[in-house]
Design a protein around this motif. Sequence first.
Motif, PDB file in Angstrom:
ATOM      1  N   GLY A   1     -16.485  50.160  22.388  1.00 15.61           N
ATOM      2  CA  GLY A   1     -15.688  50.319  22.554  1.00 15.61           C
ATOM      3  C   GLY A   1     -14.641  50.505  24.087  1.00 15.61           C
ATOM      4  O   GLY A   1     -13.614  50.853  24.109  1.00 15.61           O
ATOM      5  N   GLN A   2     -15.165  49.182  24.179  1.00 18.13           N
ATOM      6  CA  GLN A   2     -14.848  48.365  25.377  1.00 18.13           C
ATOM      7  C   GLN A   2     -13.803  48.230  24.314  1.00 18.13           C
ATOM      8  O   GLN A   2     -13.568  47.700  23.322  1.00 18.13           O
ATOM      9  N   SER A   3     -12.507  47.352  25.502  1.00 19.57           N
ATOM     10  CA  SER A   3     -11.399  47.261  25.329  1.00 19.57           C
ATOM     11  C   SER A   3     -11.680  45.023  24.271  1.00 19.57           C
ATOM     12  O   SER A   3     -12.131  44.575  23.829  1.00 19.57           O
ATOM     13  N   GLN A   4     -10.770  45.289  23.294  1.00 18.33           N
ATOM     14  CA  GLN A   4     -10.641  44.210  22.054  1.00 18.33           C
ATOM     15  C   GLN A   4     -11.292  42.842  23.517  1.00 18.33           C
ATOM     16  O   GLN A   4     -11.544  41.650  23.390  1.00 18.33           O
ATOM     17  N   ALA A   5      -9.785  42.765  24.801  1.00 21.01           N
ATOM     18  CA  ALA A   5     -10.270  41.709  25.121  1.00 21.01           C
ATOM     19  C   ALA A   5     -11.886  41.717  25.988  1.00 21.01           C
ATOM     20  O   ALA A   5     -11.978  40.754  26.786  1.00 21.01           O
ATOM     21  N   ASP A   6     -11.889  42.551  26.499  1.00 28.20           N
ATOM     22  CA  ASP A   6     -13.038  42.942  26.245  1.00 28.20           C
ATOM     23  C   ASP A   6     -14.655  42.810  26.276  1.00 28.20           C
ATOM     24  O   ASP A   6     -15.610  41.540  27.217  1.00 28.20           O
ATOM     25  N   ALA A   7     -14.273  42.813  25.110  1.00 25.17           N
ATOM     26  CA  ALA A   7     -15.587  42.639  24.082  1.00 25.17           C
ATOM     27  C   ALA A   7     -15.763  40.863  23.130  1.00 25.17           C
ATOM     28  O   ALA A   7     -16.724  40.117  23.101  1.00 25.17           O
ATOM     29  N   ARG A   8     -13.803  39.798  23.410  1.00 21.58           N
ATOM     30  CA  ARG A   8     -14.228  39.002  23.926  1.00 21.58           C
ATOM     31  C   ARG A   8     -15.011  37.688  24.821  1.00 21.58           C
ATOM     32  O   ARG A   8     -14.876  36.904  24.644  1.00 21.58           O
ATOM     33  N   GLY A   9     -14.605  38.429  26.186  1.00 23.81           N
ATOM     34  CA  GLY A   9     -14.802  37.888  26.918  1.00 23.81           C
ATOM     35  C   GLY A   9     -16.614  37.190  27.157  1.00 23.81           C
ATOM     36  O   GLY A   9     -16.706  36.100  27.213  1.00 23.81           O
ATOM     37  N   PRO A  10     -17.300  38.610  26.803  1.00 18.06           N
ATOM     38  CA  PRO A  10     -18.535  38.058  27.101  1.00 18.06           C
ATOM     39  C   PRO A  10     -18.835  36.562  25.956  1.00 18.06           C
ATOM     40  O   PRO A  10     -19.691  35.671  26.129  1.00 18.06           O
ATOM     41  N   LEU A  11     -18.212  37.063  24.886  1.00 20.78           N
ATOM     42  CA  LEU A  11     -18.803  36.501  23.687  1.00 20.78           C
ATOM     43  C   LEU A  11     -18.213  34.975  23.689  1.00 20.78           C
ATOM     44  O   LEU A  11     -18.537  33.392  23.594  1.00 20.78           O
ATOM     45  N   ASP A  12     -16.808  35.082  24.881  1.00 24.17           N
ATOM     46  CA  ASP A  12     -16.724  33.940  24.421  1.00 24.17           C
ATOM     47  C   ASP A  12     -17.096  32.780  26.270  1.00 24.17           C
ATOM     48  O   ASP A  12     -17.520  31.504  25.455  1.00 24.17           O
ATOM     49  N   ALA A  13     -17.577  33.190  26.472  1.00 22.74           N
ATOM     50  CA  ALA A  13     -18.104  32.893  27.901  1.00 22.74           C
ATOM     51  C   ALA A  13     -19.730  32.255  27.348  1.00 22.74           C
ATOM     52  O   ALA A  13     -19.886  31.053  27.410  1.00 22.74           O
ATOM     53  N   THR A  14     -20.100  32.962  26.199  1.00 18.21           N
ATOM     54  CA  THR A  14     -21.369  32.984  25.783  1.00 18.21           C
ATOM     55  C   THR A  14     -21.080  31.120  24.656  1.00 18.21           C
ATOM     56  O   THR A  14     -22.329  30.376  24.899  1.00 18.21           O
ATOM     57  N   LEU A  15     -20.465  31.432  24.376  1.00 19.44           N
ATOM     58  CA  LEU A  15     -19.458  30.413  23.306  1.00 19.44           C
ATOM     59  C   LEU A  15     -19.065  28.892  23.884  1.00 19.44           C
ATOM     60  O   LEU A  15     -20.124  28.021  23.953  1.00 19.44           O
ATOM     61  N   GLU A  16     -18.804  28.537  25.828  1.00 20.53           N
ATOM     62  CA  GLU A  16     -18.921  28.211  26.545  1.00 20.53           C
ATOM     63  C   GLU A  16     -19.955  27.594  26.890  1.00 20.53           C
ATOM     64  O   GLU A  16     -20.370  26.170  27.141  1.00 20.53           O
ATOM     65  N   GLU A  17     -20.666  28.504  27.197  1.00 19.13           N
ATOM     66  CA  GLU A  17     -22.397  28.119  28.066  1.00 19.13           C
ATOM     67  C   GLU A  17     -23.486  27.508  26.826  1.00 19.13           C
ATOM     68  O   GLU A  17     -23.702  26.214  26.979  1.00 19.13           O
ATOM     69  N   VAL A  18     -22.534  27.877  24.851  1.00 17.11           N
ATOM     70  CA  VAL A  18     -23.786  26.721  24.148  1.00 17.11           C
ATOM     71  C   VAL A  18     -23.042  25.393  24.044  1.00 17.11           C
ATOM     72  O   VAL A  18     -24.165  24.510  25.057  1.00 17.11           O
ATOM     73  N   ARG A  19     -21.938  25.117  24.265  1.00 19.55           N
ATOM     74  CA  ARG A  19     -21.053  24.629  24.207  1.00 19.55           C
ATOM     75  C   ARG A  19     -21.906  23.282  25.143  1.00 19.55           C
ATOM     76  O   ARG A  19     -22.124  21.980  25.326  1.00 19.55           O
ATOM     77  N   HIS A  20     -21.551  23.810  26.709  1.00 19.55           N
ATOM     78  CA  HIS A  20     -21.971  23.251  27.848  1.00 19.55           C
ATOM     79  C   HIS A  20     -23.731  22.958  27.394  1.00 19.55           C
ATOM     80  O   HIS A  20     -23.807  21.830  28.174  1.00 19.55           O
ATOM     81  N   CYS A  21     -24.354  23.880  26.841  1.00 16.44           N
ATOM     82  CA  CYS A  21     -26.227  23.228  26.459  1.00 16.44           C
ATOM     83  C   CYS A  21     -25.740  21.963  25.598  1.00 16.44           C
ATOM     84  O   CYS A  21     -26.806  20.999  26.373  1.00 16.44           O
ATOM     85  N   TRP A  22     -24.632  22.004  24.606  1.00 18.48           N
ATOM     86  CA  TRP A  22     -24.828  20.932  23.959  1.00 18.48           C
ATOM     87  C   TRP A  22     -24.492  20.091  24.547  1.00 18.48           C
ATOM     88  O   TRP A  22     -25.287  18.678  24.359  1.00 18.48           O
TER      89      TRP A  22
END
Lengths: 83, 627
Positions: B141-162
Amino acid sequence: MQDEAIYTALAPIFEDVFMRDDIVLTPELSAKDVAGWDSFKQIEIIIAVESQFGFKFHTRELDTLRNVGDLVRVVREKNSAKG
Amino acid sequence: MTNLMWLPKVDGWRDTLKAFAKSPDPTWAQAVSLANACLDFSQTNALDEIARRRWGETVPDGITGKPVRIAVLGSSTLAHLQPSIRVGGLRRGLHVAVYENDYGQYRQELEDEGSALYAFRPTVVLFALDAVTLTSGLRIGQSQADARGPLDATLEEVRHCWRLARRAFGGMVIQQACLPVFPSLLGNNEHRLTGSRAWAVTYLNDRLRAIADEEGVEILAVDAHVAEHGLGAWHSEALWHRSKQEVALTAAPLYGDLVARLVAAKQGRSFKCLALDLDNTLWGGVIGDDGLEGITLGQGSALGEAYVAFQAYARDLSRRGVILAVCSKNDEKNAREPFERHPDMILRSQDISCFVANWTDKATNLRHIAKELNIGIDSIVFVDDNPFERNLVRQELPMVAVPEVSDDPTFFPRILAAAGYFEGLAVTEDDLARTTQYAGNQQRESFRSQATDMASYLAGLEMRLISRDFDRIGLQRIVQLINKTNQFNLTTRRYTDAQVQGVMEDGNAVGLQLRLTDRFGDNGIIGIVIGRLEETDFIIDTWLMSCRVLGRQVEVTTLNVIAERARALGARRLVGEYIATAKNGMVREHYQNLGFTVVHSDELGSRSELDIEGFSLRPTAITMVSE
């Protein structure tokens, strides 16, 4: 299915999982008695038993398995439930 | 099913394993053979156990593939996947050592040069992050932007690990796609529910692929396999709750094989050629007995349609660069007739790079095909409906892949796809053009038989060797050639993208990509040379060529190109090195043949020199062009 028959059916599973043919299955035998019987081997045994006897353990049953005797008991119960 | 269904079920496999375990002198080849059977997780683990008792971390002598050290990183339980990853490698003749981070500690280990991960020195880092971790931070039920936030942060974290892994270890990085383990909440239109974890997996996997392409990371597509086999085959909630194993133990052998095929592809060890039987493989019936009208092919029957579908699959494989060959027991005239005249044939003569139909045994014919196409016999996959022929080839030529197909062609494409023989990491222009190149080869061959002697034949080919310094456009093909060429390869030194770019930036280094054209067409990039100036010596670090242009004076012309470049840099001498491998015996005498003086030679290789102060260009039938 009699317990004796269940022990006989379990023996090759243990032999295969541990790649040893000198394991004697007794009701009291448990993980501490067999080198390499860790939580992964435990899961291997469970899945091999499921595939051999054609049933799935209930998640609750998995938590009650402390030794070979428990395993034989659950197999016996599930087999008789199958009829 | 997640089992290894393309491999044969071997009678008495357990007994063979036991005999292997007790043998005083077990060989690596025996272990490879044991791994090439349809194994379940229990057999896989047993084989791994025995192989580890025998070899452990020690790489056995004489194995052809480069040893692989895989670090499997994640925050759930992964230990149960290790035996399958090692056996997946063993199946391809690769010795694999596996490292797993301390539970939940992969991030800290990546940052810490003193960690056990660094001590392990991985050549491959596999990120196997579980779906729960990857989708943390979502709330329904969070907003679209709020839902993308943690996922995009996770993706950047994954990229950083690579990037951390790439910087620290320089090798291959693999990212496991997110396993779609979450039950839906909204249903068919789950994507409309913001904060849904089931939706988040779709989003993540889409984005992971996009950023993996940006970063040169390979994807382990478990999501695609879940789509094929069902989640139940890949994931067991009970085991997740019990021990945090995200990939079910029963799927482990396939998981390990998927990892191994990526690693093998990176080493250039994917298969290259699909050799096909004809009768009851490409059509139903026997062409020699039933005739053109009698064979089953095309519309009108389900079976006829199935053969058409298989031919279409083979044709599409050839369009992405897999070479097609025919290996059939038939009179050649009969065998060729459907290719020329049957209206429902999808495959035509020009699709087949090597056509062998005779009454010789198939093992001999497969050897002939390998020779004709200038490829290793271990890069051939042979499809035959006849179990006798399959077993004969497996016995005579254990290095040839022979999928365990049934006699029902309906399943041929799926079995070939499941086996992953032709695993590719990138699609290059040359891959797409390759079939045309091999077909061009056949025209050249027939032209050769018309020409009265070799010199006039070569002169008539109007060949041009176009040399060009390494550049970004050619990068993919350069790296691909460097990493998969085994036979005509003097030093078999492998280079990553970053290392090739390093050559481009080094003022004392020369990286040349060589393209050959002739009156029949463009052969694409067929040679790579890397050299370095050290005082007045020009050291030829790498010299490799595609075998399909052998016997055309390309070697001598390439020497001319090298000598000219080296002299322009101020070199007075060329230094050529040969490092012997199991596959490059054909170039053992390469430098001697070109007139170099051998200054050192032993069983490991040789070092040769050529004075170029007084070097005059050797005459050849090839025009040199520098771009």
